[in-house]
Design a protein around this motif. Structure first.
Motif, PDB file in Angstrom:
ATOM      1  N   ASN A 192      49.169 -40.702  51.007  1.00 20.25           N
ATOM      2  CA  ASN A 192      49.570 -40.838  49.607  1.00 20.25           C
ATOM      3  C   ASN A 192      50.308 -42.160  49.462  1.00 20.25           C
ATOM      4  OD1 ASN A 192      48.991 -37.883  48.762  1.00 20.25           O
ATOM      5  ND2 ASN A 192      50.389 -37.646  50.487  1.00 20.25           N
ATOM      6  N   ASP A 217      45.980 -37.690  49.112  1.00 18.76           N
ATOM      7  CA  ASP A 217      45.354 -36.823  50.107  1.00 18.76           C
ATOM      8  C   ASP A 217      45.030 -35.486  49.453  1.00 18.76           C
ATOM      9  OD1 ASP A 217      44.518 -35.402  52.286  1.00 18.76           O
ATOM     10  OD2 ASP A 217      46.463 -35.386  53.316  1.00 18.76           O
ATOM     11  N   SER A 218      43.743 -35.195  49.312  1.00 26.15           N
ATOM     12  CA  SER A 218      43.336 -33.929  48.683  1.00 26.15           C
ATOM     13  C   SER A 218      43.179 -32.806  49.703  1.00 26.15           C
ATOM     14  CB  SER A 218      42.029 -34.120  47.899  1.00 26.15           C
ATOM     15  OG  SER A 218      41.009 -34.670  48.722  1.00 26.15           O
ATOM     16  N   TRP A 232      43.756 -29.024  48.078  1.00 21.92           N
ATOM     17  CA  TRP A 232      44.028 -29.530  46.736  1.00 21.92           C
ATOM     18  C   TRP A 232      45.273 -30.420  46.784  1.00 21.92           C
ATOM     19  CZ3 TRP A 232      44.893 -24.552  48.347  1.00 21.92           C
ATOM     20  CH2 TRP A 232      46.213 -24.080  48.298  1.00 21.92           C
ATOM     21  N   ILE A 233      45.456 -31.193  45.757  1.00 24.98           N
ATOM     22  CA  ILE A 233      46.617 -32.074  45.645  1.00 24.98           C
ATOM     23  C   ILE A 233      47.809 -31.236  45.198  1.00 24.98           C
ATOM     24  CG2 ILE A 233      47.570 -34.061  44.408  1.00 24.98           C
ATOM     25  CD1 ILE A 233      44.664 -35.135  44.250  1.00 24.98           C
ATOM     26  N   PHE A 273      40.652 -40.268  45.623  1.00 21.85           N
ATOM     27  CA  PHE A 273      40.839 -39.168  46.561  1.00 21.85           C
ATOM     28  C   PHE A 273      39.500 -38.522  46.844  1.00 21.85           C
ATOM     29  CE2 PHE A 273      42.333 -37.686  42.329  1.00 21.85           C
ATOM     30  CZ  PHE A 273      41.487 -36.615  42.067  1.00 21.85           C
ATOM     31  N   ILE A 277      38.533 -32.249  41.501  1.00 25.70           N
ATOM     32  CA  ILE A 277      39.354 -31.197  40.909  1.00 25.70           C
ATOM     33  C   ILE A 277      38.440 -30.201  40.191  1.00 25.70           C
ATOM     34  CG2 ILE A 277      41.345 -32.726  40.660  1.00 25.70           C
ATOM     35  CD1 ILE A 277      40.647 -33.004  37.683  1.00 25.70           C
ATOM     36  N   CYS A 298      35.029 -27.547  45.202  1.00 23.97           N
ATOM     37  CA  CYS A 298      36.450 -27.868  45.023  1.00 23.97           C
ATOM     38  C   CYS A 298      37.304 -26.672  45.410  1.00 23.97           C
ATOM     39  CB  CYS A 298      36.724 -28.277  43.573  1.00 23.97           C
ATOM     40  SG  CYS A 298      36.337 -26.973  42.379  1.00 23.97           S
ATOM     41  N   SER A 299      38.589 -26.812  45.279  1.00 20.16           N
ATOM     42  CA  SER A 299      39.498 -25.726  45.604  1.00 20.16           C
ATOM     43  C   SER A 299      39.470 -24.646  44.526  1.00 20.16           C
ATOM     44  CB  SER A 299      40.920 -26.273  45.745  1.00 20.16           C
ATOM     45  OG  SER A 299      41.840 -25.217  45.970  1.00 20.16           O
ATOM     46  N   VAL A 305      46.231 -31.440  38.356  1.00 23.86           N
ATOM     47  CA  VAL A 305      46.028 -32.878  38.547  1.00 23.86           C
ATOM     48  C   VAL A 305      45.635 -33.557  37.249  1.00 23.86           C
ATOM     49  CG1 VAL A 305      44.658 -34.639  39.742  1.00 23.86           C
ATOM     50  CG2 VAL A 305      45.437 -32.612  40.987  1.00 23.86           C
ATOM     51  N   ILE A 320      35.965 -40.285  43.463  1.00 29.94           N
ATOM     52  CA  ILE A 320      35.964 -39.171  44.409  1.00 29.94           C
ATOM     53  C   ILE A 320      34.698 -39.191  45.264  1.00 29.94           C
ATOM     54  CG2 ILE A 320      37.442 -37.659  43.030  1.00 29.94           C
ATOM     55  CD1 ILE A 320      34.955 -36.410  41.813  1.00 29.94           C
TER      56      ILE A 320
END
Length: 403
Positions: A192, A217-218, A232-233, A273, A277, A298-299, A305, A320
């Protein structure tokens, strides 16, 4: 006589001690009779060119393995006699020579951990072309980088020490009680940081940051209520982002007053990143530039975010990776989210679909006598086909004349 004997004993012990030190230095700090190699730094700060442009090459998902032994995935046998990581290396060299970027941003899954037993060696080979070029570059991690012989912290530390790399393990802390080896402690992940791009030489903004590049950093994989999901962030990272953005915007207020007759946006930033998202899924139903070829991986956690990016107001576009065959740009609440498209040949793709890279071009506004702040952000993609085709050129953001 006894005194003389003692002196000789001390003399020989002293010589043995000196020899031991020299041997230690030789075996630990010399390699093949060569001295310690010092990291090579690029010319700093990052700066717009004399023609008022700053070009970034985004490289997403190289998935570098072990070089010649790591075969390509999802390619037509008729296209390649033999295909390996070396095709990824060739493509990166070609893109650097063709586009002549001012900066290269690697957005994760730089190496494919399961395909290498030596992460450091793979990193050196993966980033080799950009280090040879002398162009400044930076990287974040994806979800596969740490699946070999190094932790995420070790990976980012190693990457930060590579030639011409501007990567950071984490942002520095100004609080003496919140520092470990010069790093910010109260932040999740590794990688980061923020980089500033200054105005063109000879202009009033030569000593001012006019474009900010945020790297986040994701994560990789996590378990939520017993179910595996992507990373995830985290809130700590978003807190740092808000703080860094606010501080930079305060510093850049002078940009607004360079030439009062011309509109200038003092706060222009881009973010990089790896893992998209959750809101990126909504772009399937909206107008996009490029192709939506696979589902957004994704998460399951939405950490806010997008809400944060909208609130800080300076980030105009996010770049991304992760979903290799997606290569589109779409707009969410005024912010563009752009996939880089799969770059590496050892990563999955789609048979018959060329590997690709994204190029980002920031342009300054031309004043009466000098370059001013950022006026426009453009992007396009290059395919690794026989023509190195340039596709999907578009303007992501442009300064409003009324500002």
């Amino acid at each position: 006589m006894e005194s003389q004997t003692v002196k000789w004993k001390h003399y020989f012990l002293y010589l043995a001690f000196i020899y031991a030190i020299l041997y230690f230095l030789h075996t630990n700090f010399l390699l093949n009779d060569r001295p310690i190699r010092i990291k090579k730094w690029p010319h700093l700060p990052l700066r717009f060119r004399h023609d008022g442009t700053f070009k970034i090459l985004q490289v997403a998902d190289m998935h570098f393995g072990s070089g010649l032994l790591s075969r390509c995935r999802d390619v037509l046998p008729s296209h390649f006699h033999y295909c390996s990581d070396l095709n990824t290396t060739r493509f990166l060299k070609t893109m650097i020579q063709l586009e002549k970027p001012d900066f290269v941003a690697f957005t994760g899954d730089n190496i494919f951990g399961p395909s290498t037993t030596d992460a450091a060696e793979s990193l050196l080979r993966a980033f080799g072309p950009v280090m040879e070029s002398g162009i400044p570059w930076a990287a974040v991690l994806g979800n596969h980088d740490q699946e070999s012989s190094m932790t995420r912290e070790e990976l980012m530390s190693f990457i930060s020490l590579m030639d011409y790399s501007l990567s950071q393990t984490n942002p520095p802390s100004k609080d003496i009680n919140n520092v470990k080896r010069g790093m910010f402690l109260d932040i999740d992940g590794f990688g980061n940081y923020n980089l500033s791009v200054y105005g063109a030489s000879g202009s009033h903004l030569a000593n001012s940051s006019v474009l900010n590049l945020f790297f986040l950093d994701s994560g990789d994989r996590e378990t939520v209520q017993g179910v595996r999901t992507y990373g995830w962030i985290k809130e700590s990272q978003l807190n740092w982002l808000r703080s860094a953005s606010q501080e930079l915007q305060v510093q850049n207020q002078e940009v607004k007053y360079v030439i009062k007759t011309q509109p200038v946006d003092a706060s222009v930033a881009l973010a990089f990143f790896h893992i998209p998202i959750p809101e990126v899924r909504q772009l399937y139903y909206q107008k996009i530039v490029g192709r939506f070829r696979e589902g957004v991986a994704c998460s399951s956690v939405n950490s806010g975010v997008l809400k944060t990016l909208v609130s800080i107001k300076d980030v105009k576009a996010v770049f991304i990776g992760h979903d290799h065959t997606n290569d589109f740009c779409g707009n969410l609440e005024g912010i563009w989210f752009c996939y880089g498209g799969g770059f590496g040949y050892h990563g999955y793709g789609r048979t018959g679909l060329a590997r690709r890279a994204r190029v980002i071009l920031a342009e300054l506004r031309k004043g009466d006598k000098e370059w001013m702040g950022v006026e426009r952000i453009k992007t396009w993609k290059r395919l690794d086909d026989e023509n190195l085709s340039k596709i999907d050129e578009q303007v992501l953001w442009e300064l409003s004349p009324s500002r």
